[in-house]
Design a protein around this motif. Structure first.
Motif, PDB file in Angstrom:
ATOM      1  N   ALA A  38       0.720  -1.251  -0.163  1.00 39.93           N
ATOM      2  CA  ALA A  38      -0.009   0.100  -0.069  1.00 39.93           C
ATOM      3  C   ALA A  38       0.848   1.230   0.102  1.00 39.93           C
ATOM      4  O   ALA A  38       0.651   2.408  -0.684  1.00 39.93           O
ATOM      5  N   GLU A  39       1.818   1.257   0.705  1.00 42.16           N
ATOM      6  CA  GLU A  39       2.908   2.281   0.757  1.00 42.16           C
ATOM      7  C   GLU A  39       3.529   2.712  -0.565  1.00 42.16           C
ATOM      8  O   GLU A  39       3.778   3.736  -1.032  1.00 42.16           O
ATOM      9  N   MET A  40       3.690   1.508  -1.340  1.00 44.47           N
ATOM     10  CA  MET A  40       4.302   1.493  -2.728  1.00 44.47           C
ATOM     11  C   MET A  40       2.924   1.839  -3.704  1.00 44.47           C
ATOM     12  O   MET A  40       3.409   1.981  -5.047  1.00 44.47           O
ATOM     13  N   GLY A  41       1.848   1.798  -3.419  1.00 42.20           N
ATOM     14  CA  GLY A  41       0.793   2.053  -4.375  1.00 42.20           C
ATOM     15  C   GLY A  41       0.033   0.852  -4.972  1.00 42.20           C
ATOM     16  O   GLY A  41      -0.610   1.105  -5.849  1.00 42.20           O
ATOM     17  N   LEU A  42      -0.009  -0.063  -4.397  1.00 37.20           N
ATOM     18  CA  LEU A  42      -0.389  -1.488  -4.699  1.00 37.20           C
ATOM     19  C   LEU A  42      -1.165  -2.283  -4.136  1.00 37.20           C
ATOM     20  O   LEU A  42      -0.913  -2.111  -2.678  1.00 37.20           O
ATOM     21  N   THR A  43      -2.337  -3.135  -4.336  1.00 34.97           N
ATOM     22  CA  THR A  43      -2.772  -4.106  -3.569  1.00 34.97           C
ATOM     23  C   THR A  43      -1.967  -5.312  -3.850  1.00 34.97           C
ATOM     24  O   THR A  43      -1.330  -5.421  -4.728  1.00 34.97           O
ATOM     25  N   GLN A  44      -2.295  -6.298  -2.932  1.00 36.48           N
ATOM     26  CA  GLN A  44      -1.561  -7.514  -3.164  1.00 36.48           C
ATOM     27  C   GLN A  44      -1.880  -8.231  -4.303  1.00 36.48           C
ATOM     28  O   GLN A  44      -0.979  -8.764  -5.289  1.00 36.48           O
ATOM     29  N   PRO A  45      -3.081  -8.261  -4.690  1.00 33.20           N
ATOM     30  CA  PRO A  45      -3.398  -8.974  -6.004  1.00 33.20           C
ATOM     31  C   PRO A  45      -2.634  -8.159  -7.144  1.00 33.20           C
ATOM     32  O   PRO A  45      -2.240  -8.815  -8.225  1.00 33.20           O
ATOM     33  N   GLN A  46      -2.857  -6.754  -7.119  1.00 34.80           N
ATOM     34  CA  GLN A  46      -1.861  -6.134  -8.294  1.00 34.80           C
ATOM     35  C   GLN A  46      -0.404  -6.653  -8.298  1.00 34.80           C
ATOM     36  O   GLN A  46       0.100  -6.700  -9.663  1.00 34.80           O
ATOM     37  N   TRP A  47       0.212  -6.497  -7.021  1.00 36.63           N
ATOM     38  CA  TRP A  47       1.516  -7.070  -7.111  1.00 36.63           C
ATOM     39  C   TRP A  47       1.567  -8.454  -7.666  1.00 36.63           C
ATOM     40  O   TRP A  47       2.566  -8.680  -8.578  1.00 36.63           O
ATOM     41  N   TRP A  48       0.762  -9.301  -7.413  1.00 31.82           N
ATOM     42  CA  TRP A  48       0.855 -10.644  -7.959  1.00 31.82           C
ATOM     43  C   TRP A  48       0.924 -10.610  -9.692  1.00 31.82           C
ATOM     44  O   TRP A  48       1.582 -11.201 -10.029  1.00 31.82           O
ATOM     45  N   ILE A  49      -0.231  -9.859 -10.052  1.00 34.76           N
ATOM     46  CA  ILE A  49      -0.483  -9.485 -11.547  1.00 34.76           C
ATOM     47  C   ILE A  49       0.936  -9.047 -12.321  1.00 34.76           C
ATOM     48  O   ILE A  49       1.532  -9.579 -13.177  1.00 34.76           O
ATOM     49  N   LEU A  50       1.559  -7.988 -11.657  1.00 27.71           N
ATOM     50  CA  LEU A  50       2.683  -7.253 -12.128  1.00 27.71           C
ATOM     51  C   LEU A  50       3.903  -8.284 -12.229  1.00 27.71           C
ATOM     52  O   LEU A  50       4.639  -8.600 -13.092  1.00 27.71           O
ATOM     53  N   SER A  51       3.857  -9.176 -11.072  1.00 30.78           N
ATOM     54  CA  SER A  51       5.039 -10.376 -11.157  1.00 30.78           C
ATOM     55  C   SER A  51       4.688 -11.363 -12.054  1.00 30.78           C
ATOM     56  O   SER A  51       5.699 -11.847 -12.829  1.00 30.78           O
ATOM     57  N   GLN A  52       3.418 -11.764 -12.542  1.00 28.66           N
ATOM     58  CA  GLN A  52       3.320 -12.619 -13.347  1.00 28.66           C
ATOM     59  C   GLN A  52       3.545 -12.221 -14.752  1.00 28.66           C
ATOM     60  O   GLN A  52       4.126 -12.811 -15.647  1.00 28.66           O
ATOM     61  N   LEU A  53       3.352 -11.106 -14.905  1.00 26.69           N
ATOM     62  CA  LEU A  53       3.574 -10.428 -16.167  1.00 26.69           C
ATOM     63  C   LEU A  53       5.038 -10.338 -16.703  1.00 26.69           C
ATOM     64  O   LEU A  53       5.534  -9.953 -17.707  1.00 26.69           O
ATOM     65  N   LEU A  54       5.776 -10.019 -15.614  1.00 29.67           N
ATOM     66  CA  LEU A  54       7.141  -9.778 -15.622  1.00 29.67           C
ATOM     67  C   LEU A  54       8.073 -11.045 -16.220  1.00 29.67           C
ATOM     68  O   LEU A  54       8.893 -10.762 -16.929  1.00 29.67           O
ATOM     69  N   GLN A  55       7.477 -12.246 -15.961  1.00 24.92           N
ATOM     70  CA  GLN A  55       7.745 -13.439 -16.603  1.00 24.92           C
ATOM     71  C   GLN A  55       7.598 -13.536 -17.997  1.00 24.92           C
ATOM     72  O   GLN A  55       7.934 -14.518 -18.522  1.00 24.92           O
ATOM     73  N   ALA A  56       6.726 -12.639 -18.550  1.00 26.58           N
ATOM     74  CA  ALA A  56       6.386 -12.916 -19.847  1.00 26.58           C
ATOM     75  C   ALA A  56       6.427 -11.635 -20.827  1.00 26.58           C
ATOM     76  O   ALA A  56       5.413 -10.771 -20.836  1.00 26.58           O
ATOM     77  N   PRO A  57       7.599 -11.077 -21.221  1.00 29.67           N
ATOM     78  CA  PRO A  57       7.627  -9.666 -21.703  1.00 29.67           C
ATOM     79  C   PRO A  57       6.650  -9.311 -23.156  1.00 29.67           C
ATOM     80  O   PRO A  57       6.245  -8.218 -23.280  1.00 29.67           O
ATOM     81  N   GLU A  58       6.404 -10.698 -23.504  1.00 31.03           N
ATOM     82  CA  GLU A  58       5.298 -10.547 -24.764  1.00 31.03           C
ATOM     83  C   GLU A  58       3.732 -10.398 -24.300  1.00 31.03           C
ATOM     84  O   GLU A  58       2.898 -10.277 -24.983  1.00 31.03           O
ATOM     85  N   GLY A  59       3.560 -10.628 -22.879  1.00 30.99           N
ATOM     86  CA  GLY A  59       2.302 -10.699 -22.356  1.00 30.99           C
ATOM     87  C   GLY A  59       1.946 -11.895 -22.017  1.00 30.99           C
ATOM     88  O   GLY A  59       2.381 -12.944 -22.626  1.00 30.99           O
ATOM     89  N   ARG A  60       0.579 -11.827 -21.539  1.00 32.81           N
ATOM     90  CA  ARG A  60       0.010 -13.441 -21.422  1.00 32.81           C
ATOM     91  C   ARG A  60      -1.307 -13.018 -21.415  1.00 32.81           C
ATOM     92  O   ARG A  60      -1.996 -11.988 -21.281  1.00 32.81           O
ATOM     93  N   PRO A  61      -2.290 -14.043 -21.698  1.00 33.85           N
ATOM     94  CA  PRO A  61      -3.768 -14.074 -21.781  1.00 33.85           C
ATOM     95  C   PRO A  61      -4.197 -13.632 -20.269  1.00 33.85           C
ATOM     96  O   PRO A  61      -3.595 -14.380 -19.370  1.00 33.85           O
ATOM     97  N   ARG A  62      -5.202 -12.797 -20.398  1.00 28.27           N
ATOM     98  CA  ARG A  62      -5.795 -12.230 -19.284  1.00 28.27           C
ATOM     99  C   ARG A  62      -6.261 -13.484 -18.213  1.00 28.27           C
ATOM    100  O   ARG A  62      -5.863 -13.664 -17.313  1.00 28.27           O
TER     101      ARG A  62
END
Length: 155
Positions: A38-62
């Motif tokens: 929260a201090e960094m401006g994110l919720t935990q689910p938002q953090w999980w999503i960013l981390s999942q997408l980091l592993q796939a520079p081309e993106g991933r299906p929603r």
């Protein structure tokens, strides 16, 4: 921070309820992590999503991202869909036709800043705990889950 002391003697600890202590540990750690996020401006689910997408520079299906994360702390699909939309609205992710989502440069930069902060939080959580004790604890908890017919898995 106050000095650490165990709640009971070594002779009394085996009689303590695992449900209480595992729940108390989980709640304390998750609250600590969520406060940092929260201090960094994110919720935990938002953090999980960013981390999942980091592993796939081309993106991933929603739907693939949601499928992987929906069981984490039982957040469900609705929270994840809302979280993806919030990240999109902030310009942290893009979405291509067909539902493929990917990090923007800004999203990648925020993920890197939070990951760096998370290292310090992890070190704080693990202070005074050896890797051997940590592994042993996870194995004991996983065995207890198995013993009562439960299931748990973290990617």
């Amino acid at each position: 921070m106050t000095a650490f002391a165990y709640s009971h003697s070594d002779q009394d600890l085996p009689n303590q309820p695992i449900g209480y202590w595992s729940s108390a540990a989980g709640a304390a750690v998750v609250n600590h992590i969520r406060t940092m996020l929260a201090e960094m401006g994110l919720t935990q689910p938002q953090w999980w999503i960013l981390s999942q997408l980091l592993q796939a520079p081309e993106g991933r299906p929603r739907n693939e991202v949601v499928a992987v994360l929906k069981g984490y702390l039982e957040v469900g699909e609705g929270v994840l869909a809302h979280s993806i939309e919030a990240l999109y609205d902030r310009g942290l992710v893009t979405e291509a036709p067909g539902g493929r989502i990917a990090l923007t440069d800004e999203g990648r930069a925020l993920q890197a800043r939070v990951a760096e902060r998370q290292k310090a939080v992890r070190a704080q959580i693990h202070e005074g705990i050896t890797d051997e004790d940590y592994v042993r604890t996870l194995k004991v908890l996983q065995r207890m889950i198995h013993n009562v017919g439960g299931s748990a898995w973290h990617h």
